[in-house]
Structure formats: C-alpha cells, structure tokens
Design a protein around this motif. Sequence first.
Motif, PDB file in Angstrom:
ATOM      1  N   ILE A  28      43.613 -13.143  63.490  1.00 26.56           N
ATOM      2  CA  ILE A  28      43.553 -14.093  62.367  1.00 26.56           C
ATOM      3  C   ILE A  28      42.331 -13.711  61.555  1.00 26.56           C
ATOM      4  CG2 ILE A  28      43.370 -16.529  61.736  1.00 26.56           C
ATOM      5  CD1 ILE A  28      44.479 -17.177  64.599  1.00 26.56           C
ATOM      6  N   LYS A  29      42.596 -13.137  60.377  1.00 28.56           N
ATOM      7  CA  LYS A  29      41.485 -12.596  59.579  1.00 28.56           C
ATOM      8  C   LYS A  29      40.853 -13.680  58.721  1.00 28.56           C
ATOM      9  CE  LYS A  29      40.457  -9.031  56.159  1.00 28.56           C
ATOM     10  NZ  LYS A  29      41.009  -8.332  54.991  1.00 28.56           N
ATOM     11  N   LEU A  30      39.624 -14.043  59.091  1.00 33.20           N
ATOM     12  CA  LEU A  30      38.883 -15.039  58.300  1.00 33.20           C
ATOM     13  C   LEU A  30      37.564 -14.408  57.868  1.00 33.20           C
ATOM     14  CD1 LEU A  30      39.635 -18.167  60.545  1.00 33.20           C
ATOM     15  CD2 LEU A  30      40.795 -17.492  58.434  1.00 33.20           C
ATOM     16  N   SER A 311      24.853 -15.775  67.036  1.00 27.62           N
ATOM     17  CA  SER A 311      26.015 -15.451  66.188  1.00 27.62           C
ATOM     18  C   SER A 311      26.824 -14.278  66.741  1.00 27.62           C
ATOM     19  CB  SER A 311      25.569 -15.174  64.751  1.00 27.62           C
ATOM     20  OG  SER A 311      24.717 -14.062  64.710  1.00 27.62           O
ATOM     21  N   ASP A 312      26.148 -13.310  67.387  1.00 29.21           N
ATOM     22  CA  ASP A 312      26.896 -12.170  67.936  1.00 29.21           C
ATOM     23  C   ASP A 312      27.801 -12.618  69.080  1.00 29.21           C
ATOM     24  OD1 ASP A 312      25.958 -10.337  66.181  1.00 29.21           O
ATOM     25  OD2 ASP A 312      24.345  -9.604  67.486  1.00 29.21           O
ATOM     26  N   GLU A 313      27.245 -13.492  69.916  1.00 28.02           N
ATOM     27  CA  GLU A 313      28.066 -14.004  71.023  1.00 28.02           C
ATOM     28  C   GLU A 313      29.223 -14.846  70.480  1.00 28.02           C
ATOM     29  OE1 GLU A 313      24.787 -14.619  74.558  1.00 28.02           O
ATOM     30  OE2 GLU A 313      24.601 -15.831  72.769  1.00 28.02           O
ATOM     31  N   ALA A 314      28.917 -15.651  69.470  1.00 27.29           N
ATOM     32  CA  ALA A 314      29.973 -16.481  68.870  1.00 27.29           C
ATOM     33  C   ALA A 314      31.070 -15.593  68.281  1.00 27.29           C
ATOM     34  CB  ALA A 314      29.381 -17.393  67.798  1.00 27.29           C
ATOM     35  N   PHE A 315      30.668 -14.511  67.618  1.00 29.59           N
ATOM     36  CA  PHE A 315      31.649 -13.584  67.031  1.00 29.59           C
ATOM     37  C   PHE A 315      32.600 -13.059  68.116  1.00 29.59           C
ATOM     38  CE2 PHE A 315      33.187  -9.414  65.889  1.00 29.59           C
ATOM     39  CZ  PHE A 315      33.590  -9.574  64.572  1.00 29.59           C
ATOM     40  N   GLU A 316      31.992 -12.594  69.230  1.00 31.99           N
ATOM     41  CA  GLU A 316      32.796 -12.031  70.325  1.00 31.99           C
ATOM     42  C   GLU A 316      33.738 -13.079  70.919  1.00 31.99           C
ATOM     43  OE1 GLU A 316      32.777  -8.883  71.733  1.00 31.99           O
ATOM     44  OE2 GLU A 316      31.320  -8.078  70.297  1.00 31.99           O
ATOM     45  N   LYS A 317      33.200 -14.271  71.132  1.00 35.17           N
ATOM     46  CA  LYS A 317      34.024 -15.306  71.773  1.00 35.17           C
ATOM     47  C   LYS A 317      35.160 -15.759  70.851  1.00 35.17           C
ATOM     48  CE  LYS A 317      30.698 -17.013  75.018  1.00 35.17           C
ATOM     49  NZ  LYS A 317      30.855 -17.390  76.321  1.00 35.17           N
ATOM     50  N   LEU A 318      34.846 -15.905  69.573  1.00 38.60           N
ATOM     51  CA  LEU A 318      35.911 -16.287  68.630  1.00 38.60           C
ATOM     52  C   LEU A 318      36.979 -15.197  68.585  1.00 38.60           C
ATOM     53  CD1 LEU A 318      33.639 -17.758  65.801  1.00 38.60           C
ATOM     54  CD2 LEU A 318      35.354 -19.061  67.089  1.00 38.60           C
ATOM     55  N   LEU A 323      40.239 -14.757  66.422  1.00 38.10           N
ATOM     56  CA  LEU A 323      39.652 -15.079  65.124  1.00 38.10           C
ATOM     57  C   LEU A 323      38.607 -14.036  64.744  1.00 38.10           C
ATOM     58  CD1 LEU A 323      39.164 -18.801  66.073  1.00 38.10           C
ATOM     59  CD2 LEU A 323      40.645 -18.051  64.203  1.00 38.10           C
ATOM     60  N   ILE A 324      38.790 -13.418  63.564  1.00 35.71           N
ATOM     61  CA  ILE A 324      37.812 -12.417  63.122  1.00 35.71           C
ATOM     62  C   ILE A 324      37.022 -12.965  61.947  1.00 35.71           C
ATOM     63  CG2 ILE A 324      37.458 -10.056  62.320  1.00 35.71           C
ATOM     64  CD1 ILE A 324      39.998  -9.253  63.634  1.00 35.71           C
ATOM     65  N   LYS A 344      46.582 -23.732  57.768  1.00 34.74           N
ATOM     66  CA  LYS A 344      46.469 -24.835  58.731  1.00 34.74           C
ATOM     67  C   LYS A 344      46.300 -24.317  60.172  1.00 34.74           C
ATOM     68  CE  LYS A 344      49.115 -29.010  59.920  1.00 34.74           C
ATOM     69  NZ  LYS A 344      49.601 -28.756  61.279  1.00 34.74           N
ATOM     70  N   GLU A 345      47.162 -23.379  60.540  1.00 36.24           N
ATOM     71  CA  GLU A 345      47.144 -22.892  61.928  1.00 36.24           C
ATOM     72  C   GLU A 345      45.814 -22.196  62.231  1.00 36.24           C
ATOM     73  OE1 GLU A 345      49.730 -22.203  59.733  1.00 36.24           O
ATOM     74  OE2 GLU A 345      50.825 -23.923  60.556  1.00 36.24           O
ATOM     75  N   ALA A 346      45.356 -21.393  61.282  1.00 32.00           N
ATOM     76  CA  ALA A 346      44.096 -20.663  61.498  1.00 32.00           C
ATOM     77  C   ALA A 346      42.929 -21.640  61.624  1.00 32.00           C
ATOM     78  CB  ALA A 346      43.849 -19.704  60.331  1.00 32.00           C
ATOM     79  N   ASN A 347      42.909 -22.660  60.774  1.00 30.71           N
ATOM     80  CA  ASN A 347      41.810 -23.629  60.811  1.00 30.71           C
ATOM     81  C   ASN A 347      41.836 -24.430  62.111  1.00 30.71           C
ATOM     82  OD1 ASN A 347      41.151 -22.758  58.262  1.00 30.71           O
ATOM     83  ND2 ASN A 347      42.341 -24.357  57.238  1.00 30.71           N
TER      84      ASN A 347
END
Length: 359
Positions: A28-30, A311-318, A323-324, A344-347
């Motif tokens: 999911i490209k965000l 933020s790096d850990e959050a990036f990896e976990k998301l 979620l990218i 909607k689905e991505a959010n």
Amino acid sequence: MNLPKPIKFQVERYVGGLSQFKKIVNPIKLSANESALGPSPKAIEAFEKEKNKIFKYPETDSNSLREVLSAKFNIDAKRIVCGSGSDQIFDLTCRLFLEPGDEVIVTEFGFIMHKIYASLHKAKVLLAKEKNFKASVEEIIKKVSDKTKIVFIANPNNPTGTYLSKNEMLDLRKKLRSNILLVVDDAYFEFLNSKNFSSGLDLFKDSLNVLITRTFSKIYGLAGLRLGWGYSSKEIIENMYQIKPPFNVNRAALNAGAEAIKDNEWTKKAIEHNTLWSKKIFSVLKEYNIKTNEPAVNFFLMNFDETKINSDEAFEKLATDKLILRKMIQYKISNSLRLTIGNKEANEQFIKSIGSILK
Ligand SMILES: Cc1ncc(COP(=O)(O)O)c(C=O)c1O
C-alpha cells in the motif's frame, strides 16, 4: 581511449517515494502524496479515447487545455504555460532567469525540486530558516541580496504540510524587490479550506512578478500522465514559450486533464474524502503522541521523538503490514516519516497498524 565526457553536475538526485519494499506482495503505497481516489472517470474515458491517435503529435502549445483553464479560473489563456508536470515549469523558470552567480532562496524544508532545478541552472541556493517547520517571511527577507533572482515557496509546503497565511504571502511579495521573481507552488492548495489562506493564483493573478504553478498530480489524480501549468505575466510566459520543448504535453494528458478540471463533482468528492480522513488520522496521531502538522493537505509529516519507537523502526513495522511511507532522509528531517492519506482501506489499515505498533 578518449571518450566523450559529460558535465558532472553538482546537484543531488531526487529520491521519489518507494513503490516497493522488501518484496511485499500488494504493497500500500502512501509515500508519494498521490491521489487517494484516483482520477475522475471522465478523465479516464478521455485518456482511453486518445489511444487510436497516439501516432499523431499532440498540440505544440497545449491551446485547448489553456482555454479550459482560462474558463475555469477566469484567467488569461495567453498567460498560461502547460508542462510535463509542474516540474517542467520549475525547470523552464530557472532556465529563463538564472545565470551563474545568481542567487535563489528556498525555505529550509521547502519542496526539494525547487532547490534541485535552481542548482542545475547554476544558481547559488540559499536556505531560509523555518520556525516549527513553517516558512518565515522574516528569514526569507534576511537572505535577500542584490544577486537574488528567484524566491520559491510551496504553499502549503511539502513535506511539512504547513502554510503561510494570505497576509504573510502578501507581506512577502511587498518586502521583496520588484525585480525578484516570486514562484508560488500551489500544488496542494485544493485540500486547504481556511479563512486565512488564499492560493497563489487568487492572491497574485494580477501581479507581473509572480509565477504560480499548479499540478494535476495531486487532487486530480493524474501524476502518471505528467501535467502541470504555470501562470505569470504575458512577457514571462512568451519567453517561456520560446525555450519550451515543442509537444511537451502528451495527447492523453491534454485530454484527460481537460476532463479532470471540468469534473467538479469528482474534485469535491476527493476533497471531502481528504477532509474526513485527515481529521480522523490527525486525532489518531495525537493519541499516540506523534507530533504532526494540522490537517491542511493530503499528508502528514510525523515525528517520533515522543513515541516508544523511532521513525526507522516504525517504517519497518508499518512495512510488515504492507504500508510504505516516505522516509525524510533527503529532507534532513530527523526521526520522521511522511504519510499520504490513502483510500478508505489504506487509512483503516494504517490506523490499525500504528495502533498495534505503539500501544
Ligand atoms: C510542492 C510540490 N510541488 C510540485 C510537485 C510535483 O508536481 P508534478 O507532478 O506536477 O511535477 C510536488 C510533488 O510531490 C510537490 O509536492
């Protein structure tokens, strides 16, 4: 062997938002502030109609689209130039005005392409400090010298999501010498509805020393077709036509763009979607102590200083939840990620995922 030697440009290369990370299936490209709903169905229909004509060149000067824009915004078609993305308008502007030794002012965390094009055209780029990730008229004015040629400002700005009020923008223009070109990048103005804000076009359509840029990549959902435009004095636009590549806007972009602009219903729907979800996501971010911008655009710059992971850990976990997001390394904004509001689905996926990561 003596080989042809290209010039080595001392400019950084733009790093776009990732579409893929660690072979995630159906990511999911965000990460690129693209449209959540995609383009108007009428724009898609216009795109499809063009397919049998792609052996023919498009118009050289985008006249049909200029007429549509002129009618829609009540502006002079002769003062419009269309480009392959607003990106091309930044390039043409820098090419038209800059010589070695000239100075260009951008803001500290301003949209990076402004800085890249100014450097590419051999200007010295000066960064005006921001206050709490917001541009400051005072700091911009401090950087002005007799060599200043252009001041660039995206309002609202990407990646900070902040904006200067109508009065601050008018004050900025008033305090700049009249022969300094002010470029106002209106890329995200449609998302913002606030009494103290006016778009660059609304504020400066009668000015002769302002160039306003607009894009079809955000609210109109046509990023892949590459379409944008600029509005300035007749003289500046005529000069731009002289140096602009012929056929710089392709047939599909011209026709889909015209339909997208005319489809008020779809635009309204896209704005409503963004308003609804930006409010929801904003309150979720607050709940988890993620510092961010007020809802004003289709993205949030999220700071992780007060959360239990960085933020790096959050990036990896998301990313493990598909979620990218966008890392802020190129912008030198520490411990932060940028999130684009999606469908909607991505959010819903983001809200669920950030909740389980930070609970
Ligand atoms: C502030 C700003 N201006 C311009 C653009 C680029 O627009 P275009 O796709 O029209 O080149 C972007 C894209 O991210 C942006 O954030």
